[in-house]
Write an enzyme that holds these catalytic residues in place. Structure first.
Site, short mmCIF file in Angstrom:
data_model
loop_
_atom_site.label_atom_id
_atom_site.label_comp_id
_atom_site.label_asym_id
_atom_site.label_seq_id
_atom_site.Cartn_x
_atom_site.Cartn_y
_atom_site.Cartn_z
N TYR A 93 117.98 0.46 -7.92
CA TYR A 93 117.85 -0.90 -7.40
C TYR A 93 116.40 -1.34 -7.57
CZ TYR A 93 116.64 1.84 -3.20
OH TYR A 93 116.09 2.75 -2.32
N HIS A 128 113.50 3.31 -9.10
CA HIS A 128 113.21 2.06 -9.80
C HIS A 128 112.76 2.39 -11.22
CE1 HIS A 128 113.20 0.77 -5.72
NE2 HIS A 128 112.09 1.40 -5.44
#
Ligand code: NAG
Ligand code: NAG
Length: 327
Positions: A249, A299
Site C-alpha cells: 500500500y 511500499h
C-alpha cells in the site's frame, strides 16, 4: 377614507424602502455574485495554472479524479464493501478480527468537513516530507509563505526553521508516528487499521491507549475540532490510480502528496527522496536507516519517487530536491 389614505401611505413607504434600499443592495450584491460566479465557473481556481486543470497531461488526466473525497465525513461515510475489505486486510489476516472491527466505522464519531469548500482564492500549499535533503536547503521562508503547510509523522521544526520553516497547518500521522500538535493544526489521521480509529477516539478524550501489547503515545495534544480522517476510499484510490499496486500500500508521504493535489491549487513539494549521498534518513537525525520504510517491501519507494518526478515534469507540482547538486 382616513383608513384608505393611511393604507396608501404605508404602501408608498414600502415602495420607497424597496426602491431606496433593497433594490440597490440587490443590484450590488447580485452583480458581485455574478462576477465571482463567472470567475469560478470558468476555472476551478483563480491561480494562473491549477493542479486540477485538464488537458495538459493525458497521464495525469487518467489518474486524477476530483470526485474522490480525501476526507471522511458524516456525509460520505459509506464505504463500498470491496474497499472496506481491502482496507481491513491491510494489517490483519485474521477474519474474526476483521469482522469485529468492520463495525467500528459505524460507531466512530463523525467529523465535519474542514475547509473543504473551494473559494475563488488561489490556494498554494507546501508539502514537506522528512528527507535529509532538507538539511542546509534554506527553504524555510519559502515553505512558510504558502497558505497550507502539510507535514507528516515525526516531523520536527524546532531547531530546523531555516531549512524547513515553522508553520504547519496539516499534520499527517498514525498512532505509531503520533506527536503533539500546536494549536490550529489539523491532525490528519491516516488509518491503516480500525484500531487506529479507536486510538484517535481515546487520545482525543484524553485517555491513555495501551492496547495490543504496544505502547502508543497518548493522550496527545491536538485540536479536536480540526481532526481530519483520511478516507479509506481515497486510500484505495491512491493505491489503484497512483501507485498502481506497486508495494502493498502507499506510504504516508505518497498519501499526503495526493491529498495535497486534491485540496490545493498549486503544490510545492519539499523533503522527498534521497539526499546527496543517496541516503533516505530524516533531516533531524543521522540514522542512515531512518528511511527503513524503503526496504521493508511494504511500499515501493522507487515507484513512488517515479510518480512524483513525473508530476514535476508535467508541471503539476514544483519539486524542491534540496541543495544544488542533489541527484
Ligand atoms: C471518478 O470517481 C467516481 C467515483 O468513484 C467514478 O464514478 C468515476 O467514474 C471516476 N471518474 C473517472 C474518470 O475515473
Ligand atoms: C518497484 O517498482 C519498480 C518500478 O518503478 C520495479 O522495477 C521494481 O521491481 C519494484 N520493486 C518491487 C519490490 O516490487
Amino acid at each position: 377614507m382616513a383608513y384608505n389614505s393611511r393604507k396608501i401611505c404605508k404602501r408608498i413607504k414600502v415602495f420607497l424602502v424597496i426602491c431606496c434600499f433593497v433594490l440597490p443592495l440587490y443590484f450590488i450584491y447580485s452583480h458581485s455574485l455574478v462576477k465571482e460566479g463567472a470567475l469560478c465557473a470558468n476555472k476551478a481556481c483563480s491561480c494562473e495554472t491549477c493542479v486540477s486543470d485538464r488537458g495538459i497531461s493525458h497521464w495525469f488526466d487518467m489518474r486524477f479524479n476530483s470526485s474522490i473525497q480525501p476526507q471522511l465525513t458524516s456525509s460520505n461515510e459509506k464505504i463500498p464493501q470491496d474497499i472496506l475489505l481491502w482496507w481491513l486486510g491491510l494489517q490483519s489476516r485474521r477474519p474474526r478480527m476483521r469482522m469485529m472491527y468492520s463495525r467500528l466505522f459505524e460507531t466512530m464519531p463523525k467529523f465535519n468537513s474542514v475547509e473543504n469548500s473551494r473559494s475563488c482564492h488561489c490556494r498554494r500549499c507546501a508539502i514537506v516530507g522528512n528527507s535529509g535533503n532538507l538539511k542546509g536547503s534554506s527553504y524555510g521562508q519559502l515553505i512558510d509563505s504558502q497558505d497550507y503547510v502539510i507535514r507528516m509523522n515525526r516531523a520536527v521544526t524546532k531547531g530546523y526553521e531555516l531549512d524547513v520553516g515553522k508553520k504547519t497547518t496539516h499534520h499527517f500521522m498514525y498512532p505509531e508516528s503520533a506527536k503533539d500538535l500546536g494549536a490550529n493544526v489539523h491532525l490528519v489521521l491516516v488509518p491503516f487499521k480500525p484500531l487506529d480509529l479507536l486510538w484517535l477516539e481515546n487520545v482525543l478524550l484524553n485517555r491513555n491507549f495501551l492496547l495490543m501489547f504496544r505502547k502508543l503515545k497518548g493522550p496527545i495534544t491536538a485540536d479536536r475540532d480540526k481532526v481530519i480522517i483520511f478516507h479509506p476510499v481515497f486510500f484505495k484510490y491512491v493505491h489503484d490510480k497512483w501507485t498502481e499496486h506497486y508495494g502493498k500500500y502507499p506510504s504516508t508521504g505518497m498519501l499526503a502528496l495526493i491529498f495535497g493535489l486534491h485540496i490545493c491549487d498549486q503544490l510545492s513539494v519539499f523533503g522527498y527522496g534521497w539526499d546527496r549521498q543517496g541516503n533516505w534518513h530524516h533531516y533531524w537525525e543521522n540514522n542512515r536507516l531512518g528511511g527503513a520504510f524503503r526496504v521493508t517491501g511494504v511500499h515501493n519507494a522507487t515507484f513512488e519517487m517515479n510518480v512524483i518526478t513525473r508530476l514535476a515534469e508535467i508541471g503539476k507540482i514544483q519539486l524542491y530536491r534540496g541543495r544544488p547538486g542533489t541527484p
